[in-house]
Design a protein around this motif. Structure first.
Motif, short mmCIF file in Angstrom:
data_model
loop_
_atom_site.label_atom_id
_atom_site.label_comp_id
_atom_site.label_asym_id
_atom_site.label_seq_id
_atom_site.Cartn_x
_atom_site.Cartn_y
_atom_site.Cartn_z
N ILE A 119 0.68 -1.54 -0.03
CA ILE A 119 0.13 0.21 -0.30
C ILE A 119 0.49 1.07 -0.17
CG2 ILE A 119 -1.59 1.56 1.50
CD1 ILE A 119 -2.57 -1.49 2.54
N PHE A 122 2.78 1.47 -3.43
CA PHE A 122 2.04 1.82 -4.88
C PHE A 122 1.11 3.05 -4.37
CE2 PHE A 122 3.51 -2.84 -4.91
CZ PHE A 122 3.76 -2.28 -6.80
N LYS A 123 0.41 3.32 -3.86
CA LYS A 123 -0.18 4.29 -3.23
C LYS A 123 -1.85 4.25 -3.67
CE LYS A 123 3.22 7.59 -2.11
NZ LYS A 123 4.14 8.92 -2.50
N PRO A 124 -2.34 2.93 -4.04
CA PRO A 124 -3.82 3.34 -4.06
C PRO A 124 -4.76 3.59 -3.62
CG PRO A 124 -3.66 0.68 -2.24
CD PRO A 124 -1.88 1.65 -2.71
N PHE A 125 -4.12 4.37 -2.50
CA PHE A 125 -5.27 5.65 -1.56
C PHE A 125 -3.91 6.06 -0.81
CE2 PHE A 125 -6.06 1.37 0.59
CZ PHE A 125 -5.02 1.94 1.65
N ALA A 166 -5.16 -5.55 0.58
CA ALA A 166 -3.54 -4.96 -0.68
C ALA A 166 -4.79 -5.87 -1.34
CB ALA A 166 -2.51 -5.26 0.19
N ASN A 169 -10.88 -5.87 -3.47
CA ASN A 169 -10.84 -4.30 -4.17
C ASN A 169 -11.36 -3.83 -3.34
OD1 ASN A 169 -11.10 -6.75 -6.66
ND2 ASN A 169 -13.38 -6.43 -5.36
N ILE A 170 -10.95 -1.94 -3.98
CA ILE A 170 -11.05 -0.91 -3.49
C ILE A 170 -11.64 0.24 -4.14
CG2 ILE A 170 -9.29 0.82 -2.34
CD1 ILE A 170 -7.17 -0.79 -1.59
N ASN A 172 -11.09 4.46 -4.86
CA ASN A 172 -11.24 5.52 -4.09
C ASN A 172 -11.62 6.75 -4.52
OD1 ASN A 172 -9.81 7.69 -3.03
ND2 ASN A 172 -7.99 6.85 -3.53
N ALA A 175 -9.83 10.09 -5.88
CA ALA A 175 -8.67 9.81 -6.70
C ALA A 175 -8.85 10.88 -7.24
CB ALA A 175 -8.25 7.81 -7.12
#
Length: 277
Positions: A119, A122-125, A166, A169-170, A172, A175
Motif C-alpha cells: 500500500i 503503490f499508493k492506491p489511496f 491489499a 477491491n478498493i 477510491n 482519486a
C-alpha cells in the motif's frame, strides 16, 4: 594428589593458551563492530538524505529506514560473531530456524506487514481520501505498516488489516478531482416528461456546485411498473459533491410539486365491509 594438581595446571595452561589465541580475534571483532556501526550510521544518513529529495510517504520512509538499519545490523552481528570463531553455516542455520519459527507464529501479522508495504509503495489511496473497502466506507485517517484506520461517515474509527486491504477491491472516491452522480427519480405516467426533464436541468444550471462541463444530461432510463424513471447525470468537484446531491434531491421534490408532476409511491387501499347481524 600431585597428579591431580598437574592436571589442574595443564588445564589452566591450555585455557591461557586458548585465551591468548582468542585475544586477537576479540580485538578484531571489537574493531569490526566499531567500524561496522559507523558504516551503518553512514548508510542510514545517506538513505535519509535520499528520501528527503524524494516525495515518498513519511510512513514508508520511516519504515524503509528502520528496515535497512536492522538488516545492516544483523549482517554486522553475523560478521562479528564469525570473527570470534563461530562457524558461519551454524549461525545461519540457527538464524534461519528462528526466522522460520517466528514466521509461522506471526503468519497473519506478516501478511498485514507485506500488505502495508504494498500500500505504501503503490499508493492506491492516501491520507484524507474517501474509500470503500472490505465493507467499510470512510476517510483514510492513518496508514501504518500493519493496518489502515478509516474515519467513517458516523465518525467511528474502523481499523482494516492491510493484508485484506491489499488483496481486496478498493474504490477510491477521491482519486479524481471531479465525480459524477446518477440521480434517478420516477414520475407518474400521466406527468409531462419534457417538463420534468427541463426542471432537473434547470436545477443543475442554478446550482454553482454542479459543473457546467461536462454538462448535465437527463434521459428516460426505464418504463417501470408504476413510474417513468428519469436518470440525471451530473458532475461536481469532490468537496461539493454531497452538498449538491442533497440539495438536488430536495429541490427536485419541491419543484415537481409546484409543477404538478407526480412522484409515484406505493399505496395500499383498505376496503371495510359492515357485517349485518
Amino acid at each position: 594428589m600431585l597428579e591431580q594438581f598437574q592436571n589442574y595446571e595443564e588445564h589452566i595452561s591450555k585455557a591461557i593458551d586458548w585465551v591468548w589465541k582468542l585475544v586477537p580475534n576479540i580485538i578484531l571483532a571489537i574493531l569490526l563492530l566499531v567500524v561496522g556501526l559507523w558504516f551503518v550510521r553512514l548508510i542510514n544518513k545517506m538513505v535519509r538524505k535520499f528520501f528527503e529529495k524524494k516525495d515518498y510517504d513519511p510512513t514508508l520512509e520511516s519504515f524503509l529506514q528502520s528496515f535497512i538499519s536492522i538488516v545492516l545490523k544483523v549482517l554486522l552481528f553475523v560478521l562479528v560473531v564469525t570473527q570470534l570463531g563461530v562457524k558461519t553455516s551454524s549461525l545461519i542455520a540457527i538464524i534461519g530456524a528462528a526466522g522460520l519459527a517466528i514466521g509461522l507464529a506471526l503468519q497473519g501479522s506478516l501478511s498485514n506487514f507485506a500488505g502495508g508495504v504494498l500500500i505504501l509503495l503503490f499508493k492506491p489511496f492516501k491520507i484524507g481520501d474517501w474509500i470503500s473497502a472490505q465493507g467499510v466506507d470512510g476517510s483514510v485517517k492513518e496508514i501504518s505498516i500493519f493496518n489502515t484506520k478509516l474515519n467513517t461517515f458516523g465518525n467511528q474509527l474502523a481499523i482494516v488489516p492491510n493484508g485484506q486491504l491489499a488483496n481486496g477491491n478498493i474504490v477510491n472516491y477521491s482519486a479524481e478531482p471531479i465525480r459524477r452522480d446518477n440521480y434517478t427519480v420516477g414520475i407518474g405516467y400521466g406527468s409531462n416528461i419534457k417538463k420534468a426533464k427541463d426542471i432537473l436541468l434547470e436545477l443543475c444550471a442554478n446550482d454553482e456546485r454542479i459543473l457546467k462541463e461536462p454538462k448535465p444530461e437527463v434521459y428516460v432510463a426505464e418504463l417501470a411498473d408504476s413510474s417513468v424513471n428519469l436518470s440525471l447525470r451530473w458532475w461536481a468537484k469532490n468537496e461539493n459533491f454531497w452538498g449538491a446531491k442533497f440539495n438536488l434531491i430536495e429541490q427536485s421534490k419541491l419543484k415537481f410539486d409546484e409543477a404538478g408532476i407526480e412522484i409515484p409511491f406505493p399505496q395500499r387501499v383498505i376496503h371495510s365491509q359492515e357485517i349485518e347481524d
